[in-house]
Design a protein around this motif. Structure first.
Motif, PDB file in Angstrom:
ATOM      1  N   TYR A  56       0.840  -1.197   0.000  1.00 17.72           N
ATOM      2  CA  TYR A  56       0.000   0.000   0.000  1.00 17.72           C
ATOM      3  C   TYR A  56       0.872   1.243   0.000  1.00 17.72           C
ATOM      4  CZ  TYR A  56      -3.764  -3.238   0.994  1.00 17.72           C
ATOM      5  OH  TYR A  56      -4.675  -4.286   0.918  1.00 17.72           O
ATOM      6  N   PRO A  57       0.463   2.292  -0.742  1.00 19.77           N
ATOM      7  CA  PRO A  57      -0.789   2.362  -1.476  1.00 19.77           C
ATOM      8  C   PRO A  57      -0.802   1.426  -2.677  1.00 19.77           C
ATOM      9  CG  PRO A  57       0.564   4.250  -2.024  1.00 19.77           C
ATOM     10  CD  PRO A  57       1.275   3.532  -0.915  1.00 19.77           C
ATOM     11  N   TYR A 114       0.833  -3.942 -11.601  1.00 23.52           N
ATOM     12  CA  TYR A 114       0.743  -3.351 -10.263  1.00 23.52           C
ATOM     13  C   TYR A 114       1.091  -4.388  -9.203  1.00 23.52           C
ATOM     14  CZ  TYR A 114      -4.014  -5.384  -9.979  1.00 23.52           C
ATOM     15  OH  TYR A 114      -5.086  -6.236  -9.973  1.00 23.52           O
ATOM     16  N   ASN A 115       1.628  -3.859  -8.086  1.00 23.93           N
ATOM     17  CA  ASN A 115       1.971  -4.652  -6.905  1.00 23.93           C
ATOM     18  C   ASN A 115       3.139  -5.617  -7.115  1.00 23.93           C
ATOM     19  OD1 ASN A 115       0.964  -4.806  -4.085  1.00 23.93           O
ATOM     20  ND2 ASN A 115       0.883  -6.986  -4.526  1.00 23.93           N
ATOM     21  N   PHE A 116       4.016  -5.321  -8.063  1.00 25.90           N
ATOM     22  CA  PHE A 116       5.233  -6.105  -8.277  1.00 25.90           C
ATOM     23  C   PHE A 116       6.441  -5.212  -8.002  1.00 25.90           C
ATOM     24  CE2 PHE A 116       2.436  -9.087 -10.096  1.00 25.90           C
ATOM     25  CZ  PHE A 116       3.115 -10.286 -10.327  1.00 25.90           C
ATOM     26  N   PRO A 117       7.569  -5.794  -7.605  1.00 24.07           N
ATOM     27  CA  PRO A 117       8.739  -4.974  -7.260  1.00 24.07           C
ATOM     28  C   PRO A 117       9.302  -4.214  -8.450  1.00 24.07           C
ATOM     29  CG  PRO A 117       9.304  -7.325  -7.321  1.00 24.07           C
ATOM     30  CD  PRO A 117       7.824  -7.235  -7.417  1.00 24.07           C
ATOM     31  N   ALA A 121       9.608   4.611  -7.605  1.00 22.03           N
ATOM     32  CA  ALA A 121       8.899   4.903  -6.367  1.00 22.03           C
ATOM     33  C   ALA A 121       7.452   4.431  -6.515  1.00 22.03           C
ATOM     34  CB  ALA A 121       8.950   6.400  -6.077  1.00 22.03           C
ATOM     35  N   PRO A 122       6.891   3.837  -5.472  1.00 19.85           N
ATOM     36  CA  PRO A 122       7.398   3.670  -4.103  1.00 19.85           C
ATOM     37  C   PRO A 122       8.131   2.357  -3.858  1.00 19.85           C
ATOM     38  CG  PRO A 122       5.090   3.059  -4.176  1.00 19.85           C
ATOM     39  CD  PRO A 122       5.448   3.473  -5.563  1.00 19.85           C
ATOM     40  N   GLY A 123       8.506   1.637  -4.924  1.00 15.67           N
ATOM     41  CA  GLY A 123       9.177   0.349  -4.786  1.00 15.67           C
ATOM     42  C   GLY A 123       8.364  -0.817  -5.325  1.00 15.67           C
TER      43      GLY A 123
END
Length: 347
Positions: A56-57, A114-117, A121-123
């Motif tokens: 998150y976010p 989305y939601n992968f390293p 930013a933000p990582g």
């Protein structure tokens, strides 16, 4: 660059407006002004923390369409103003056997939209519920549909390729009997695509009221899967069944409908496991129980071109950004025909 977006600050809070950071355009990058983004069940599961590992976010969205806004110095074949899309993949290792085969979706180093390293930013990656996206040119797809269809093209980037890939891999076409289980966001695309490929298409549903809808989508017949007599009438007759249902259910009922060497392919991802099938339903007819996940970049481009040639788009309901949370609730109830798409100009 900061852009407007819609995302979740935690799993137990609704999505809300926010600003997110996008990287500068590198030598091989393309910056896209996002026009529309489809809503997938995966978005809901990830944003609400129902799948493990949500950062998150969380800004969901992997059914992205829009126009090229800028390109890097080493980008070729794309220029500002081009209609383009981005699906579920924004990076991969680019050198493993899967990537070299054009199957980046199976690369162990695949980076989802989305939601992968990521080093950005933000990582972790932030998706298409936003105004802009910057992505390597390898993962940008050309859209050849006319611009007025652009919103309805968006779900092809996930729902379209998720059903196209198994249909192509198992050679759906003239002379083949193909079943599509479920008439929702995935299933309605599976029916349209299998029909356009020339297969004899049978839709399976638990809702008697969806017969007319299935016929309108291109199904040659519809079977009420809760009726044993209707199911038995099709025993041993299918070359391929693509199962789009994302809830645990009896797979044996569908395995019994396959011919010798037929395949039941799962593309729906339930939160808990299906009951184990009877192995004799597999070995007695050399049937296959298989799975398939989205598609690689080359295959996704092939799918988009096929859909443009055959004038195939998704059936959608276009919404403003402030309707996203309501759309999530309606999606859970199956109250959409058949895909929500966000007008990102309303962010």
């Amino acid at each position: 660059m900061q852009v407007k977006a819609y995302g979740a600050q935690s799993g137990d809070h609704p999505l809300e407006p926010m600003r997110i950071q996008r990287r500068d355009v590198g030598a091989h990058d393309v910056r896209i002004d996002i026009a529309y983004c489809g809503i997938c069940h995966s978005d809901l599961h990830q944003a609400r923390g129902e799948w493990p590992g949500t950062h998150y976010p969380c800004v969901p969205g992997h059914e992205i369409v829009g126009k090229v806004a800028a390109v890097g110095a080493h980008v070729s074949g794309l220029r500002p103003g081009d209609l383009v899309g981005v699906g579920c993949i924004v990076d991969s290792c680019q050198h493993c056997v899967d990537c070299e085969a054009g199957l980046e979706n199976y690369c162990d180093g695949m980076i989802g939209t989305y939601n992968f390293p990521t080093a950005d930013a933000p990582g972790w990656t932030l998706g298409g519920y936003s105004q802009q996206l910057v992505v390597h040119q390898r993962y940008v797809l050309r859209i050849r549909h006319p611009e007025p269809q652009l919103a309805a093209v968006a779900p092809l980037l996930c729902a379209g390729i998720t059903t196209y890939s198994p249909l192509r891999h198992w050679n759906a076409g003239p002379g083949k009997k193909v079943g599509i289980v479920g008439i929702g966001g995935l299933g309605h695309m599976g029916i349209k695509l299998a029909h356009a490929m020339g297969a004899h298409v049978v839709a399976f549903t638990t809702s008697e009221g969806k017969r007319e809808a299935a016929r309108a989508l291109g199904a040659d017949a519809t079977v009420l899967s809760s009726d044993p007599a209707q199911m038995a009438a099709h025993a041993g007759s299918f070359d391929l069944i693509v199962n789009t249902v994302a809830a645990p259910h009896d797979l044996d009922a569908f395995l019994a409908l396959l011919k010798r060497d037929g395949a039941l392919t799962l593309v729906g991802a339930p939160a808990t496991a299906h009951p184990s099938p009877n192995v004799f339903n597999l070995i007695m007819k050399r049937r296959t129980l298989a799975g398939s996940m989205i598609g690689g970049i080359l295959e996704t481009q092939e799918m988009l071109d096929f859909c443009a040639e055959h004038n195939i788009v998704s059936d959608i309901e276009l919404i403003a950004a402030d309707q996203i949370n309501n759309a999530f609730e309606r999606m859970l109830k199956g109250d959409v025909k058949y895909r929500f798409v966000i007008d990102t100009t309303t962010l």
